[in-house]
Design an enzyme around this catalytic site. Structure first.
Site, short mmCIF file in Angstrom:
data_model
loop_
_atom_site.label_atom_id
_atom_site.label_comp_id
_atom_site.label_asym_id
_atom_site.label_seq_id
_atom_site.Cartn_x
_atom_site.Cartn_y
_atom_site.Cartn_z
N SER A 95 0.28 10.26 24.84
CA SER A 95 1.21 10.30 23.71
C SER A 95 2.33 11.30 23.95
CB SER A 95 0.48 10.65 22.41
OG SER A 95 -0.33 9.59 21.97
N GLY A 141 6.21 3.95 6.80
CA GLY A 141 5.69 3.84 8.15
C GLY A 141 6.03 2.49 8.74
N PHE A 241 14.13 0.67 17.10
CA PHE A 241 13.17 -0.38 17.44
C PHE A 241 13.12 -0.59 18.95
CE2 PHE A 241 13.17 -2.89 13.17
CZ PHE A 241 12.40 -1.87 12.61
N GLU A 368 2.66 3.18 16.24
CA GLU A 368 3.61 2.35 16.98
C GLU A 368 3.50 0.88 16.55
OE1 GLU A 368 5.78 3.67 18.97
OE2 GLU A 368 4.96 5.58 19.64
#
Length: 389
Positions: A95, A141, A241, A368
Site C-alpha cells: 500500500s 467513499g 479515476f 480502491e
C-alpha cells in the site's frame, strides 16, 4: 516451516520477461531478509517500518513503471511482480509503495506541470519525499463525486477547506495530492505541502486490518495554496479515476502475493502437522482445500499476466482492471480464510502470517473500489445499463 517457494504450478514465470524475473528475485530477497523478520512486531504496534523506505528507493520500487525523472521505467508486468512480492510481505508495504507511485507520482507525472514533475518526481523516486492521495472523505467513499472539500480562488492561488479520511501515508507525507471542487463544481487536483497553514493530519488508530500501514485523516481549514500547486492537466473526476486504475492494477498483483504466502504456509503446515498418527496433508478434505486454493491462485496469476501485457500494449481498459481487482482480491481472501482453517487454532496466532494477511485482505477487498462497486462497473460495461443509481 520451510522458506517461501514460488507458487507456479503452470510455470507462469515462463511468460515473464528477463527483467521481470530479475525484479522478482531482488524484491523477494529484500522482503525475506528485511521485512518478514520484523513485520509482525510492526503490525502489533500499529506502525509502518519506515526504516525500509531508503532500501525500497534504492531498489527502484517507487514509481517503477514511470519513465524519466529518476524513475525506473520498468514494464507493467515487472511492476506487477514488485507489488506481488511486497504484499507477500504485508499489504501495508505494498500500500505504501502503491500510494507513493501509482497514485501520487502518477498523478504528478500524468497531470503535473514540468516544474512540478522536475521538483517532486526525483525526490519521490529516491524516497526523499513521501506522498499521499487525498480523495476519500468521511461521507464519500464509493461516490467521490459527492465530495465536500472545496477550493476557493484567492489572491495568488486557492484556499482549501474540507476533510479527507482513510488516507494512506497521510501523517508522514511531504506532499498530499488533494482533490477538491472549485466554485464551478469541477474537481481539480492540488499539491499541498506538509506544514501548510491550516493543514493537519491525524492517524487513525484501533485498526484490526492494515495495522502496519499509516492511515490518516487530513483536515484543511482555510489552507492557502499557491497557483503553482494546481495540477494543470487534472480536470474532472477522470483524473483521479485514472490514478485509481493504476493503483488497482497493482492490487491485482499484490493480492496474489498475499494468497501465495497463505497457501505456502498452509501447505507446509499440513505436511508437518500430525493428527491420528499421520500428516493432515494425507487426508482427503485437506487435499481438496489445497487443490482448490492452488487452482484459484493459478487462474489469478494468468489473469494478472495477461492484464499486464494489455497494459504494456496500451490496450487495457478500466473495466478489465475492475474485473481483475474484483477477482484476485476475493480469491486471496478466500485462500487466506481456507489457510486459517487448515492451521486450526495455530491460524490465529502471529507465529504464522495467515491471520495477518487475512485481516489485511478484508481491507483490500473494500478499498480502491469495493467488490460490489467493481461488479457494477463490469456489469455496466457488459449491458450498457448503469446500475449505480
Amino acid at each position: 516451516m520451510k522458506a517461501f517457494s514460488t507458487v507456479d504450478y503452470f510455470e507462469v514465470e515462463e511468460l515473464l520477461g528477463e527483467e521481470a524475473k530479475l525484479v522478482r528475485a531482488s524484491v523477494r530477497e529484500f522482503v525475506e531478509r528485511e521485512v518478514l523478520p520484523v513485520i509482525e512486531s510492526y503490525h502489533e504496534r500499529e506502525e509502518f517500518p519506515l526504516h525500509v523506505v531508503p532500501r525500497m528507493a534504492e531498489l527502484g520500487l517507487f514509481g517503477a513503471n514511470l519513465h524519466g525523472y529518476g524513475c525506473a521505467g520498468l514494464d507493467n508486468v515487472s511492476y506487477g511482480v514488485i507489488m506481488q512480492e511486497l504484499e507477500r510481505g504485508d499489504s501495508g508495504l505494498r500500500s505504501m509503495a502503491s500510494v507513493q507511485g501509482a497514485l501520487c507520482m502518477y498523478a504528478i507525472h500524468a497531470f503535473g506541470s514540468e516544474e512540478q514533475k522536475e521538483y517532486w518526481l526525483p525526490r519521490m523516486a529516491q524516497g526523499r519525499a513521501i506522498g499521499c492521495f487525498a480523495l476519500t472523505e468521511p461521507d464519500h467513499g464509493s461516490d467521490p463525486g459527492g465530495m465536500k472539500t472545496r477550493a476557493r480562488p484567492a489572491e495568488g492561488g486557492y484556499v482549501l477547506s474540507g476533510t479527507k479520511r482513510w488516507i494512506t501515508n497521510g501523517s508522514i507525507a511531504d506532499v498530499a495530492v488533494v482533490w477538491a471542487k472549485t466554485p464551478d463544481d469541477v474537481v481539480r487536483g492540488f499539491l499541498v505541502e506538509r506544514g501548510s497553514p491550516g493543514f493537519t493530519a491525524r492517524d487513525i488508530k484501533g485498526k484490526f486490518s492494515l495495522r502496519a500501514s499509516i492511515t490518516s485523516e487530513l483536515v484543511f481549514e482555510e489552507t492557502p495554496v499557491p497557483a503553482s500547486a494546481l495540477l494543470p492537466g487534472a480536470v474532472g473526476l477522470r483524473a483521479p479515476f485514472s490514478c485509481l486504475s493504476q493503483a488497482r492494477y497493482g492490487i491485482v498483483w499484490g493480492a496474489l502475493g498475499a494468497a501465495m504466502a497463505c497457501f505456502h504456509t498452509a501447505l507446509e503446515y499440513a505436511k508437518e502437522r500430525i493428527q491420528f498418527g499421520r500428516p493432515i496433508a494425507s487426508f482427503q478434505l485437506v487435499q481438496s482445500k489445497l487443490v482448490s486454493m492452488l487452482s484459484e491462485i493459478t487462474k489469478a496469476q494468468l489473469l494478472a499476466v495477461r492484464l499486464g501485457q494489455l497494459k504494456d500494449r496500451g490496450k487495457v481498459r478500466p473495466e478489465q482492471i475492475s474485473l481483475a481487482k474484483r477477482n484476485n482480491v476475493a480469491m486471496a481472501l478466500e485462500v487466506a480464510r481456507t489457510a486459517r482453517e487448515i492451521l486450526g487454532a495455530n491460524g490465529i496466532v502471529n507465529e504464522y502470517p495467515v491471520i495477518r494477511h487475512m485481516m489485511n485482505l478484508e481491507t483490500v477487498h473494500t478499498y480502491e473500489g469495493t467488490y460490489d462497486m467493481h461488479t457494477l462497473v463490469v456489469g455496466r460495461d457488459l449491458t450498457g445499463h448503469d446500475a449505480f443509481r
